[in-house]
Design a protein around this motif. Sequence first.
Motif, short mmCIF file in Angstrom:
data_model
loop_
_atom_site.label_atom_id
_atom_site.label_comp_id
_atom_site.label_asym_id
_atom_site.label_seq_id
_atom_site.Cartn_x
_atom_site.Cartn_y
_atom_site.Cartn_z
N ALA A 95 6.45 3.44 11.88
CA ALA A 95 7.14 2.84 10.75
C ALA A 95 6.27 2.86 9.51
CB ALA A 95 7.54 1.40 11.08
N LEU A 96 4.98 2.68 9.68
CA LEU A 96 4.05 2.68 8.56
C LEU A 96 3.90 4.08 7.97
CD1 LEU A 96 2.34 0.65 7.03
CD2 LEU A 96 0.47 1.09 8.63
N ALA A 97 3.86 5.09 8.80
CA ALA A 97 3.80 6.47 8.32
C ALA A 97 5.04 6.81 7.49
CB ALA A 97 3.67 7.44 9.50
N ASP A 98 6.19 6.39 7.98
CA ASP A 98 7.44 6.61 7.25
C ASP A 98 7.42 5.88 5.91
OD1 ASP A 98 10.46 7.47 7.42
OD2 ASP A 98 10.49 5.35 6.84
N TYR A 99 6.91 4.66 5.91
CA TYR A 99 6.83 3.85 4.70
C TYR A 99 5.95 4.53 3.64
CZ TYR A 99 5.41 -0.09 1.71
OH TYR A 99 5.15 -0.91 0.65
N PHE A 100 4.77 4.98 4.05
CA PHE A 100 3.85 5.63 3.12
C PHE A 100 4.39 6.98 2.62
CE2 PHE A 100 0.13 3.11 4.96
CZ PHE A 100 0.03 2.30 3.84
N ALA A 101 5.04 7.72 3.49
CA ALA A 101 5.61 9.00 3.08
C ALA A 101 6.67 8.80 2.00
CB ALA A 101 6.21 9.72 4.29
N HIS A 102 7.51 7.80 2.18
CA HIS A 102 8.55 7.50 1.19
C HIS A 102 7.91 7.10 -0.14
CE1 HIS A 102 11.63 5.03 -0.86
NE2 HIS A 102 12.46 5.94 -0.35
N GLU A 103 6.87 6.28 -0.09
CA GLU A 103 6.17 5.86 -1.31
C GLU A 103 5.56 7.07 -2.02
OE1 GLU A 103 5.68 2.98 -2.95
OE2 GLU A 103 7.02 1.86 -1.63
N ALA A 104 4.96 7.97 -1.26
CA ALA A 104 4.31 9.14 -1.86
C ALA A 104 5.32 10.04 -2.56
CB ALA A 104 3.57 9.93 -0.78
N VAL A 105 6.42 10.32 -1.91
CA VAL A 105 7.44 11.19 -2.49
C VAL A 105 8.06 10.53 -3.73
CG1 VAL A 105 9.70 12.25 -2.07
CG2 VAL A 105 7.92 12.35 -0.31
#
Length: 230
Positions: A95-105
Amino acid sequence: MLNILKSFVDLLIPKSCFCCQAPSKTPVCVDCKSLFNFVEKPYCEKCGYPTLYKVNSCRQCRGKRNYFNTARSLLLYEGSAKKAILSLKLESAFALADYFAHEAVSRLEADFFDTTALTYMPTTFSKKIRRPHNASELLAKSLAYYLKIPVFETLAIKKKIKDQAGLKFDERMNNLRGALKVKREFQLQGTILLVDDIYTTGATANEACKALMGKNLKVNVFTLGRTMKC
């Protein structure tokens, strides 16, 4: 097995903040996110190091042989952000990886992600034993989902290396020199985005890009965290 099942449940229904463990419907609660220092302009156009004004190269990358095209980071590696990144490295935090990926994009310039494919830094055998996953791989696959581009395992470690943490720049360079190779079956042209967890001196990313450029690729580098001490 139980950790993997828990991670998939957390991905669907996060129950607590990965930074402070307070009840939260998102992987990072509002209070902890407010303490994050996102890397924002102005920064060095080459390596992404925060600067007082826009520069084409900064004191961190000037005079060095950089094999990457452009490097960018999402967060300064400190405080609550450091806790979250360590959670991603040490736990099965899908869930944290998904969260950070969304923030980065959402936060980084769109043309930075205009690449043919994604790849990631491989992990050493000792880290494979100690940790539930390769955080860079997990983050790359989450980014691939949002960017709708493929992710490939392109690099392999071909010699025994020490943990980079605590090593000085010259020691990091010597430790990594010749340590990475491109897998034979990998064939790709254009620009590829290399994903890693933390940018400290850039030595790790640089050695990986050096190997990839042997395949006639341009390489951009994305890291989740950026240290301010090099």
